[in-house]
Each structure stands twice: as C-alpha cells, then as structure tokens.
Write a protein that holds these residues in place. Structure first.
Motif, PDB file in Angstrom:
ATOM      1  N   UNK A   1       0.751  -1.175   0.150  1.00 44.25           N
ATOM      2  CA  UNK A   1      -0.056   0.176  -0.053  1.00 44.25           C
ATOM      3  C   UNK A   1       1.046   1.319   0.020  1.00 44.25           C
ATOM      4  N   UNK A   2       2.172   1.321   0.439  1.00 50.97           N
ATOM      5  CA  UNK A   2       2.893   2.419   0.527  1.00 50.97           C
ATOM      6  C   UNK A   2       3.791   2.496  -0.923  1.00 50.97           C
ATOM      7  N   UNK A   3       3.918   1.633  -1.896  1.00 48.36           N
ATOM      8  CA  UNK A   3       4.653   1.690  -2.915  1.00 48.36           C
ATOM      9  C   UNK A   3       3.780   2.556  -3.795  1.00 48.36           C
ATOM     10  N   UNK A   4       4.590   3.158  -4.750  1.00 50.68           N
ATOM     11  CA  UNK A   4       3.794   4.135  -5.949  1.00 50.68           C
ATOM     12  C   UNK A   4       2.899   3.087  -6.799  1.00 50.68           C
ATOM     13  N   UNK A   5       2.003   3.530  -7.267  1.00 49.38           N
ATOM     14  CA  UNK A   5       1.105   2.860  -8.052  1.00 49.38           C
ATOM     15  C   UNK A   5       1.430   3.256  -9.193  1.00 49.38           C
ATOM     16  N   UNK A   6       2.107   2.383 -10.562  1.00 53.73           N
ATOM     17  CA  UNK A   6       2.286   2.650 -11.634  1.00 53.73           C
ATOM     18  C   UNK A   6       1.383   3.127 -12.596  1.00 53.73           C
ATOM     19  N   UNK A   7       1.043   4.149 -13.503  1.00 53.37           N
ATOM     20  CA  UNK A   7      -0.017   4.408 -14.390  1.00 53.37           C
ATOM     21  C   UNK A   7       0.134   3.277 -15.394  1.00 53.37           C
ATOM     22  N   UNK A   8      -1.216   3.281 -15.913  1.00 56.29           N
ATOM     23  CA  UNK A   8      -1.347   2.392 -17.089  1.00 56.29           C
ATOM     24  C   UNK A   8      -0.529   2.840 -18.026  1.00 56.29           C
ATOM     25  N   UNK A   9       0.142   1.897 -19.077  1.00 58.10           N
ATOM     26  CA  UNK A   9       0.759   2.457 -20.204  1.00 58.10           C
ATOM     27  C   UNK A   9       0.676   1.317 -21.266  1.00 58.10           C
ATOM     28  N   UNK A  10       0.936   1.588 -22.388  1.00 55.37           N
ATOM     29  CA  UNK A  10       0.625   1.094 -23.653  1.00 55.37           C
ATOM     30  C   UNK A  10      -0.573   0.338 -23.768  1.00 55.37           C
ATOM     31  N   UNK A  11      -0.444  -0.948 -24.240  1.00 57.24           N
ATOM     32  CA  UNK A  11      -1.856  -1.786 -24.337  1.00 57.24           C
ATOM     33  C   UNK A  11      -2.252  -2.078 -23.011  1.00 57.24           C
ATOM     34  N   UNK A  12      -1.718  -2.156 -21.633  1.00 61.58           N
ATOM     35  CA  UNK A  12      -2.036  -2.370 -20.505  1.00 61.58           C
ATOM     36  C   UNK A  12      -2.965  -1.365 -19.971  1.00 61.58           C
ATOM     37  N   UNK A  13      -4.048  -1.169 -19.929  1.00 63.20           N
ATOM     38  CA  UNK A  13      -5.225  -0.351 -19.473  1.00 63.20           C
ATOM     39  C   UNK A  13      -5.951  -0.742 -18.088  1.00 63.20           C
ATOM     40  N   UNK A  14      -6.021  -2.358 -17.911  1.00 65.70           N
ATOM     41  CA  UNK A  14      -6.872  -2.580 -16.755  1.00 65.70           C
ATOM     42  C   UNK A  14      -6.188  -3.739 -16.054  1.00 65.70           C
ATOM     43  N   UNK A  15      -6.516  -4.061 -14.981  1.00 65.93           N
ATOM     44  CA  UNK A  15      -5.571  -5.274 -14.188  1.00 65.93           C
ATOM     45  C   UNK A  15      -5.803  -6.408 -15.165  1.00 65.93           C
ATOM     46  N   UNK A  16      -6.977  -6.779 -15.750  1.00 69.67           N
ATOM     47  CA  UNK A  16      -7.132  -8.044 -16.462  1.00 69.67           C
ATOM     48  C   UNK A  16      -6.263  -8.087 -17.560  1.00 69.67           C
ATOM     49  N   UNK A  17      -5.940  -6.654 -18.298  1.00 72.60           N
ATOM     50  CA  UNK A  17      -4.706  -6.652 -19.375  1.00 72.60           C
ATOM     51  C   UNK A  17      -3.355  -7.091 -18.747  1.00 72.60           C
ATOM     52  N   UNK A  18      -3.384  -6.560 -17.463  1.00 70.62           N
ATOM     53  CA  UNK A  18      -1.968  -6.785 -17.087  1.00 70.62           C
ATOM     54  C   UNK A  18      -1.680  -8.198 -16.576  1.00 70.62           C
ATOM     55  N   UNK A  19      -2.983  -8.896 -16.053  1.00 70.21           N
ATOM     56  CA  UNK A  19      -2.683 -10.335 -15.590  1.00 70.21           C
ATOM     57  C   UNK A  19      -2.539 -10.975 -16.990  1.00 70.21           C
ATOM     58  N   UNK A  20      -3.365 -10.946 -18.117  1.00 70.05           N
ATOM     59  CA  UNK A  20      -2.936 -11.662 -19.326  1.00 70.05           C
ATOM     60  C   UNK A  20      -1.817 -11.420 -19.892  1.00 70.05           C
ATOM     61  N   UNK A  21      -1.237 -10.295 -19.860  1.00 73.10           N
ATOM     62  CA  UNK A  21       0.265  -9.899 -20.290  1.00 73.10           C
ATOM     63  C   UNK A  21       1.312 -10.724 -19.550  1.00 73.10           C
ATOM     64  N   UNK A  22       1.286 -10.868 -18.445  1.00 71.32           N
ATOM     65  CA  UNK A  22       2.269 -11.673 -17.786  1.00 71.32           C
ATOM     66  C   UNK A  22       2.029 -13.208 -17.720  1.00 71.32           C
ATOM     67  N   UNK A  23       0.984 -13.561 -18.230  1.00 72.08           N
ATOM     68  CA  UNK A  23       0.759 -15.187 -18.804  1.00 72.08           C
ATOM     69  C   UNK A  23       0.452 -16.043 -17.567  1.00 72.08           C
ATOM     70  N   UNK A  24       0.661 -17.403 -17.752  1.00 73.97           N
ATOM     71  CA  UNK A  24       0.308 -18.397 -16.597  1.00 73.97           C
ATOM     72  C   UNK A  24      -0.967 -18.525 -16.138  1.00 73.97           C
ATOM     73  N   UNK A  25      -1.946 -17.867 -17.098  1.00 76.99           N
ATOM     74  CA  UNK A  25      -3.230 -17.902 -16.638  1.00 76.99           C
ATOM     75  C   UNK A  25      -3.637 -17.157 -15.458  1.00 76.99           C
ATOM     76  N   UNK A  26      -2.898 -16.116 -15.373  1.00 72.10           N
ATOM     77  CA  UNK A  26      -2.872 -15.347 -13.939  1.00 72.10           C
ATOM     78  C   UNK A  26      -4.385 -14.640 -13.712  1.00 72.10           C
ATOM     79  N   UNK A  27      -5.055 -14.277 -14.958  1.00 73.93           N
ATOM     80  CA  UNK A  27      -6.324 -13.681 -15.311  1.00 73.93           C
ATOM     81  C   UNK A  27      -7.256 -14.317 -14.509  1.00 73.93           C
ATOM     82  N   UNK A  28      -7.254 -15.854 -14.441  1.00 75.96           N
ATOM     83  CA  UNK A  28      -8.210 -16.589 -13.983  1.00 75.96           C
ATOM     84  C   UNK A  28      -8.169 -17.091 -12.491  1.00 75.96           C
ATOM     85  N   UNK A  29      -6.836 -16.671 -11.986  1.00 73.48           N
ATOM     86  CA  UNK A  29      -6.357 -16.924 -10.687  1.00 73.48           C
ATOM     87  C   UNK A  29      -6.789 -15.816  -9.762  1.00 73.48           C
TER      88      UNK A  29
END
Length: 128
Positions: free
Chosen positions: A25-53
C-alpha cells in the motif's frame, strides 16, 4: 510508566521487530501504459493464466495487493511469487513482453541422477 518501557519507546526503530504495515500500500502505483489499461490486461500480459486466478476490480486494488491477500485468494506459492515479481518489474518500468516467461516444465526423468557422478560409478548398498 516503567523506565524499561520508556527507553524502549524512545528508540527511533526497535531492533529486530517486524512491521505489520502493508508495504504494497505504501509503494507508488504505476500508471497504465501501452496496451495495458486494466488489471485484466496486465494479468493476461504476464501469462500463466493469472487472469483466471486473480480478479481485482480496479487498477489501485491490484497494486495494493500483497502476499497474504494472494494467499487468502487461494493462489499457490509459485503463482503468488510470479505475480508479485511481475508487478515489481512493471512498477520499475519494464514491459511485460520483456520479462514474462512460461512456467518451468515438469521433470521427465525421475530418480536420483546419473549412475556415474564425479567419475565414480554409483552402486546401491542394498543386499542382492
């Protein structure tokens, strides 16, 4: 108040005491950049089916997530470590296409290793 307690409270930082503060909670929140605009986009981008978990509702909620919260969500240790590692890499400005990698495949060869190790043939000690 006792003298011992007063001296302990006067120390700027008690030694060897673990903080109960949520560090995420104390670390800075990075702004969305590029084609990553939502949390689901980020989790899909990192792979390993993280968006389902993991299903965070907002960008801020994703970045305030820490290890114990992921554990309560029921994620395995490898998944928790990978997601937190990926979040830190993204926070440092790296692109998920550069650091995301697939999980290590399961071992195909089982056993205790080769029959010859360090130039010596290994033999079992069991009675034949």
């Amino acid at each position: 108040m006792s003298l011992r307690l007063a001296t302990r409270l006067s120390l700027p930082c008690p030694s060897l005491v673990r903080s109960l503060v949520n560090r995420a909670a104390q670390r800075p929140i990075p702004p969305p950049r590029g084609n990553i605009q939502t949390p689901e986009d980020f989790l899909k981008a990192i792979g390993r089916s993280a968006e389902t978990k993991l299903t965070p509702e907002s960008w801020e909620q994703l970045w305030h997530t820490d290890g114990p919260q992921l554990k309560k969500a029921g994620l395995a240790v490898k998944d928790r470590r990978y997601i937190l590692w990926s979040m830190e890499k993204y926070r440092q400005g790296e692109d998920p296409a550069d650091f995301a990698h697939p999980a290590k495949p399961a071992k195909k060869i089982r056993g205790r290793g080769p029959a010859v190790q360090n130039g010596k043939r290994l033999r079992s000690r069991r009675q034949r």
